[in-house]
Design an enzyme around this catalytic site. Structure first.
Site, PDB file in Angstrom:
ATOM      1  N   ARG A 143      73.190   2.555  25.649  1.00 35.57           N
ATOM      2  CA  ARG A 143      71.890   2.977  26.157  1.00 35.57           C
ATOM      3  C   ARG A 143      72.128   3.840  27.398  1.00 35.57           C
ATOM      4  O   ARG A 143      73.149   3.693  28.076  1.00 35.57           O
ATOM      5  CB  ARG A 143      71.028   1.773  26.529  1.00 35.57           C
ATOM      6  CG  ARG A 143      70.737   0.815  25.372  1.00 35.57           C
ATOM      7  CD  ARG A 143      69.919  -0.371  25.880  1.00 35.57           C
ATOM      8  NE  ARG A 143      69.550  -1.298  24.815  1.00 35.57           N
ATOM      9  CZ  ARG A 143      70.247  -2.386  24.501  1.00 35.57           C
ATOM     10  NH1 ARG A 143      71.346  -2.694  25.175  1.00 35.57           N
ATOM     11  NH2 ARG A 143      69.849  -3.186  23.524  1.00 35.57           N
ATOM     12  N   LYS A 178      70.655  -5.252  28.066  1.00 35.58           N
ATOM     13  CA  LYS A 178      69.344  -5.840  28.333  1.00 35.58           C
ATOM     14  C   LYS A 178      69.459  -7.345  28.512  1.00 35.58           C
ATOM     15  O   LYS A 178      70.307  -7.992  27.906  1.00 35.58           O
ATOM     16  CB  LYS A 178      68.390  -5.528  27.167  1.00 35.58           C
ATOM     17  CG  LYS A 178      67.889  -4.094  27.123  1.00 35.58           C
ATOM     18  CD  LYS A 178      66.855  -3.913  26.025  1.00 35.58           C
ATOM     19  CE  LYS A 178      66.260  -2.510  26.031  1.00 35.58           C
ATOM     20  NZ  LYS A 178      65.258  -2.324  24.964  1.00 35.58           N
ATOM     21  N   HIS A 257      69.045   8.431  23.497  1.00 32.88           N
ATOM     22  CA  HIS A 257      68.863   7.368  22.521  1.00 32.88           C
ATOM     23  C   HIS A 257      69.080   7.872  21.092  1.00 32.88           C
ATOM     24  O   HIS A 257      69.381   7.083  20.196  1.00 32.88           O
ATOM     25  CB  HIS A 257      67.464   6.745  22.665  1.00 32.88           C
ATOM     26  CG  HIS A 257      67.479   5.250  22.529  1.00 32.88           C
ATOM     27  ND1 HIS A 257      68.100   4.414  23.430  1.00 32.88           N
ATOM     28  CD2 HIS A 257      66.965   4.429  21.575  1.00 32.88           C
ATOM     29  CE1 HIS A 257      67.951   3.166  23.048  1.00 32.88           C
ATOM     30  NE2 HIS A 257      67.273   3.144  21.918  1.00 32.88           N
ATOM     31  N   ARG A 260      72.557   7.096  20.350  1.00 31.22           N
ATOM     32  CA  ARG A 260      72.722   5.663  20.044  1.00 31.22           C
ATOM     33  C   ARG A 260      72.305   5.392  18.603  1.00 31.22           C
ATOM     34  O   ARG A 260      72.994   4.666  17.871  1.00 31.22           O
ATOM     35  CB  ARG A 260      71.894   4.835  21.023  1.00 31.22           C
ATOM     36  CG  ARG A 260      71.923   3.318  20.779  1.00 31.22           C
ATOM     37  CD  ARG A 260      71.207   2.613  21.932  1.00 31.22           C
ATOM     38  NE  ARG A 260      70.835   1.255  21.626  1.00 31.22           N
ATOM     39  CZ  ARG A 260      71.618   0.194  21.805  1.00 31.22           C
ATOM     40  NH1 ARG A 260      72.844   0.362  22.258  1.00 31.22           N
ATOM     41  NH2 ARG A 260      71.184  -1.026  21.537  1.00 31.22           N
ATOM     42  N   HIS A 283      72.191  -6.042  20.205  1.00 30.68           N
ATOM     43  CA  HIS A 283      70.872  -6.531  19.811  1.00 30.68           C
ATOM     44  C   HIS A 283      70.876  -8.055  19.757  1.00 30.68           C
ATOM     45  O   HIS A 283      71.771  -8.663  19.163  1.00 30.68           O
ATOM     46  CB  HIS A 283      70.495  -5.995  18.425  1.00 30.68           C
ATOM     47  CG  HIS A 283      70.111  -4.544  18.439  1.00 30.68           C
ATOM     48  ND1 HIS A 283      70.085  -3.770  17.298  1.00 30.68           N
ATOM     49  CD2 HIS A 283      69.731  -3.721  19.451  1.00 30.68           C
ATOM     50  CE1 HIS A 283      69.711  -2.541  17.610  1.00 30.68           C
ATOM     51  NE2 HIS A 283      69.490  -2.494  18.911  1.00 30.68           N
ATOM     52  N   TYR A 292      68.203   0.325  10.812  1.00 38.66           N
ATOM     53  CA  TYR A 292      69.201   1.333  10.452  1.00 38.66           C
ATOM     54  C   TYR A 292      69.569   1.281   8.971  1.00 38.66           C
ATOM     55  O   TYR A 292      70.141   2.229   8.450  1.00 38.66           O
ATOM     56  CB  TYR A 292      70.439   1.178  11.335  1.00 38.66           C
ATOM     57  CG  TYR A 292      70.130   1.444  12.785  1.00 38.66           C
ATOM     58  CD1 TYR A 292      69.875   2.731  13.240  1.00 38.66           C
ATOM     59  CD2 TYR A 292      70.050   0.399  13.705  1.00 38.66           C
ATOM     60  CE1 TYR A 292      69.558   2.970  14.566  1.00 38.66           C
ATOM     61  CE2 TYR A 292      69.732   0.632  15.035  1.00 38.66           C
ATOM     62  CZ  TYR A 292      69.486   1.918  15.449  1.00 38.66           C
ATOM     63  OH  TYR A 292      69.163   2.158  16.755  1.00 38.66           O
TER      64      TYR A 292
END
Length: 314
Positions: A143, A178, A257, A260, A283, A292
């Protein structure tokens, strides 16, 4: 109906445009009720659901239907306050879900074209820095906040401040993602070469340090500084990447992004290992990664359409 429109316009003091949209939505409601042979005051939830299905099959978007339902819901709420209906038939009706758009990803050739591009007009250290940033965004799926948060070396301060760092000895990048979750992402040979070249030129930027020093500022240890020696911002990365993609001849400006997404899509196309892609992206839930698979299916569908004789329509 006219009393309600007066209420909307004068008591709620909604804008003229909004009042007009309410009126058009109520006209649509009245026409549908008339076509079904049911008075407006006797409309039931089943009628509303059927009319929603009709609008959806006619091509109206889920967002458009949601706005119409909002107007109808307000109308029947007002009728209830006026004791004209016993219940609101729209209260439990929801518009069809809007399909989430697929993430935008580059094709493999486009991504390689961007990564291989060399800009001769810039200062050598700027070109080396931007090339290393592209390799980490596309080669590691970082990110943009993870990229700008990287330090050149590990330090206790970086760990406390939630920053990551480059571990060239083990060919890894330690990322603070995150939710303050750390993960290790392997560095490919292209990323290693780009980083080595950049680190050789990085001391040319004023105020940069190559080793952790007690009390050193965050900017002094930043892996990617700006021209003034401060830590490069996310907006700065976006601007440099858009410029680089245009100079590389790509049809559309590239944002961080997108690289990514390209990383995830290309790894999944080659490996088919969804769990590995989830770990690489950081994730927490694999359902986030599953988007994806839709990109991967799109890729397969295009290959089928181009190659299979039965796919070609007359």
């Amino acid at each position: 109906m006219l009393r309600y429109l007066d209420h909307v316009r004068f008591e709620k003091r909604l804008a003229e445009r909004t009042s007009t949209l309410y009126r058009l939505d109520l006209i649509r409601l009245a026409e549908m009720a008339q076509a079904s042979g049911v008075p407006l005051l006797q409309v039931q939830t089943g009628h509303i659901r059927r009319w929603v299905a009709q609008m959806h099959s006619a091509g109206r978007s889920g967002r458009g239907i949601a706005l119409i339902l909002s107007g109808w819901r307000g109308f029947y709420t007002w009728l209830g306050r006026e004791a004209l209906v016993s219940h609101n038939p729209v209260v439990d009706v929801r518009a069809p879900r809007v399909a989430k758009p697929l993430p935008k990803a580059l094709g493999v050739d486009e991504a390689v074209q961007l990564a291989d591009h060399e800009e001769t007009g810039d200062d050598p250290w700027l070109e080396a820095r931007d090339a290393a940033m592209v390799e980490l965004l596309y080669g590691c799926g970082l990110r943009v906040a993870e990229l700008t948060g990287l330090d050149v070396v590990a330090s206790a301060d970086a760990s406390r401040a939630g920053r990551g760092w480059i571990d060239l000895q083990n060919a890894e990048v330690q990322v603070q993602g995150k939710g303050s979750k750390r993960r290790s992402v392997p560095l490919g040979s292209a990323a290693m070469a780009a980083l080595a070249h950049w680190l050789a030129l990085r001391p040319q930027v004023p105020g940069m340090l190559t080793q952790a020093v007690p009390g050193a500022s965050s900017a002094a240890l930043a892996l990617f500084p700006g021209q003034r020696g401060t830590r490069l911002s996310a907006r700065g990365v976006e601007q440099r990447l858009q410029r680089r993609s245009q100079l590389a001849g790509l049809a559309t400006p590239v944002h961080p992004h997108m690289l990514r997404h390209s990383f995830a899509s290309h790894v999944l196309q080659s490996s088919g290992d969804l769990r590995a892609v989830q770990e690489l992206l950081g994730h927490a839930n694999i359902t986030t990664t599953q988007v994806y698979t839709r990109l991967d299916f799109q890729h397969l569908a295009k290959a089928y359409d181009a190659a299979h004789p039965r796919a070609k329509r007359k």
